[in-house]
Design a protein around this motif. Structure first.
Motif, PDB file in Angstrom:
ATOM      1  N   TYR A 161      33.246  47.113  43.865  1.00  0.00           N
ATOM      2  CA  TYR A 161      32.658  46.202  42.884  1.00  0.00           C
ATOM      3  C   TYR A 161      33.149  44.793  43.192  1.00  0.00           C
ATOM      4  CZ  TYR A 161      31.913  50.551  40.279  1.00  0.00           C
ATOM      5  OH  TYR A 161      31.545  51.819  39.906  1.00  0.00           O
TER       6      TYR A 161
ATOM      7  N   LYS B 106      35.774  51.800  34.982  1.00  0.00           N
ATOM      8  CA  LYS B 106      34.826  52.362  35.943  1.00  0.00           C
ATOM      9  C   LYS B 106      35.243  53.743  36.436  1.00  0.00           C
ATOM     10  CE  LYS B 106      31.800  49.000  36.225  1.00  0.00           C
ATOM     11  NZ  LYS B 106      30.379  49.218  35.810  1.00  0.00           N
TER      12      LYS B 106
ATOM     13  N   TYR C  58      39.158  46.532  34.460  1.00  0.00           N
ATOM     14  CA  TYR C  58      37.792  46.778  34.911  1.00  0.00           C
ATOM     15  C   TYR C  58      37.733  48.083  35.705  1.00  0.00           C
ATOM     16  CZ  TYR C  58      33.219  45.810  37.065  1.00  0.00           C
ATOM     17  OH  TYR C  58      31.906  45.895  37.480  1.00  0.00           O
TER      18      TYR C  58
ATOM     19  N   ILE D 261      38.461  52.979  43.753  1.00  0.00           N
ATOM     20  CA  ILE D 261      37.707  51.912  43.082  1.00  0.00           C
ATOM     21  C   ILE D 261      38.318  50.588  43.496  1.00  0.00           C
ATOM     22  CG2 ILE D 261      36.996  50.951  40.867  1.00  0.00           C
ATOM     23  CD1 ILE D 261      37.339  53.762  39.706  1.00  0.00           C
TER      24      ILE D 261
END
Length: 299
Positions: free
Chosen positions: A61, A78, A74, A36
Motif C-alpha cells: 500500500y 489492513k 494503517y 503488509i
C-alpha cells in the motif's frame, strides 16, 4: 485462507535496507504469513525495490507521508491475521523468528503479547541469521514495569494479538517519537507478555536516516509519559519512566539541545540510574558529545 501472522512493515526511504529486510521475512522457517508493506511517501527508490519482489504473500500500500505511528495503525487495520508482527524496514529477523513466536503462542495460550530478544547491528558488524535451538530456559514472563528494565525487546521483536489494540488503543498518532514506549506502558497495564530472551532479530544502529538517531532538524513530538503515573503503579513504573527519560537526555545531549536536556533531566530521579547511566546523566553536554563521537567512530 487467513494467515497465522500479519507482518506489518512501514517503509520510508529505506532503499539501502528494505531488500535485505524483506529477504529475512521470506526466508522464515515458518511460512504461514502475509506481509503488509505501507510505503509512507518514500522519495527514494524504496518503492521500486519492493515492487520488483514477487511473492503472493506481499500486500503493498502507498500513502502520503503520515508518520510511523499512523502507518503502523494503517497496517493493523489492513491485516487479516489475529497476530500482528511488526518489523522496521531496516531491521533483520533470524530465520526462526516467527517459528519461535509461533511456539510461544501455542504454549502460552492465555497470553496475547510475545517478543524475543535482539542484537544491535552496526555498520561494521555482520548478522548471523541462522536457526538456533529452541530452549524453554530462554522464556521469561514480563509482568510489571520493573521487568521491562531487564528485558531486551524492540518494536521489530514484538507480536501482539489484534484484540489487544481494541482494548488498550493503537499507536498514538499525535506523537512522532517514543510511541513504542507509550504503547508498552499501556500494554503492561492490561496484559502480561512472554519474551524469549535469546536474540532473534537484529536492530540496526548508527546508520543514516534512522528515527532514533540524533537529528536536530527533526521536530520530535514526544508523549507525556508521566501522565501514566499514579499511586498504585508509581513504585514500578517510575524507574521505567526514568529509563525512558534518560534515553531522551542522551539523545538531546547528542543534538546539543540544552533546553530539552534540562527538561528531561528534571523528570528523572537519579537514584534509579545505574552507575554508568549516572555518569552520562551528569556529564556536561560538550564532554558527553565529544566522548560519544569518539565511540561512534570506533564502532
Amino acid at each position: 485462507m487467513i494467515p497465522f501472522f500479519s507482518v506489518v512493515i512501514p517503509l520510508y526511504n529505506k532503499e539501502k535496507f528494505i531488500d535485505a529486510t524483506l529477504k529475512t521475512v521470506l526466508d522464515q522457517s515458518f511460512s504461514d504469513f502475509e506481509i503488509i508493506i505501507i510505503n509512507d511517501g518514500s522519495t527514494d527508490n524504496s518503492l521500486n525495490i519492493v515492487e520488483q519482489i514477487k511473492d503472493k504473500r506481499i500486500r503493498l500500500y502507498s500513502n502520503e507521508n503520515i508518520g510511523l505511528p499512523s502507518t503502523r495503525n494503517y497496517g493493523i487495520h489492513k491485516a487479516k491475521s489475529d497476530f500482528m508482527a511488526f518489523l522496521d524496514a531496516d531491521d533483520l529477523w533470524r530465520e526462526d523468528y516467527l517459528e519461535t513466536i509461533h511456539k510461544l503462542i501455542l504454549t502460552y495460550k492465555d497470553f496475547s503479547a510475545f517478543a524475543t530478544g535482539y542484537k544491535t547491528l552496526t555498520p561494521k558488524s555482520t548478522a548471523d541469521l541462522s536457526v538456533t535451538k529452541f530452549s524453554l530456559n530462554h522464556i521469561k514472563h514480563i509482568c510489571n514495569y520493573l521487568d521491562m528494565l531487564n528485558s531486551n525487546i524492540s518494536p521489530s521483536s514484538l507480536v501482539v494479538n489484534k484484540k489487544v489494540f481494541k482494548e488498550i488503543g493503537y499507536f498514538d498518532e499525535s506523537v512522532n517519537y517514543g510511541e513504542d514506549e507509550d504503547f508498552y506502558i499501556r500494554l503492561l497495564k492490561k496484559y502480561d507478555f512472554v519474551i524469549y530472551e535469546s536474540p532473534k532479530i537484529y536492530y540496526r544502529i548508527l546508520f543514516e536516516n534512522q528515527m532514533t538517531s540524533p537529528n536536530a532538524n527533526f521536530k520530535k513530538v514526544i508523549p507525556d509519559f508521566n501522565k501514566y503515573l499514579n499511586n498504585e503503579n508509581r513504585e514500578d513504573l517510575k524507574p521505567y519512566l526514568d529509563f525512558i527519560h534518560f534515553k531522551l537526555v542522551v539523545l538531546f545531549k547528542m543534538e546539543k539541545n540544552n533546553k530539552l536536556v534540562t527538561l528531561y533531566k528534571e523528570k528523572i530521579d537519579p537514584a534509579n540510574l545505574s552507575i554508568i547511566q549516572s555518569i552520562k546523566y551528569h556529564l556536561p553536554i560538550p564532554i558527553f558529545y565529544l566522548l560519544k563521537k569518539i565511540y561512534l567512530k570506533i564502532f
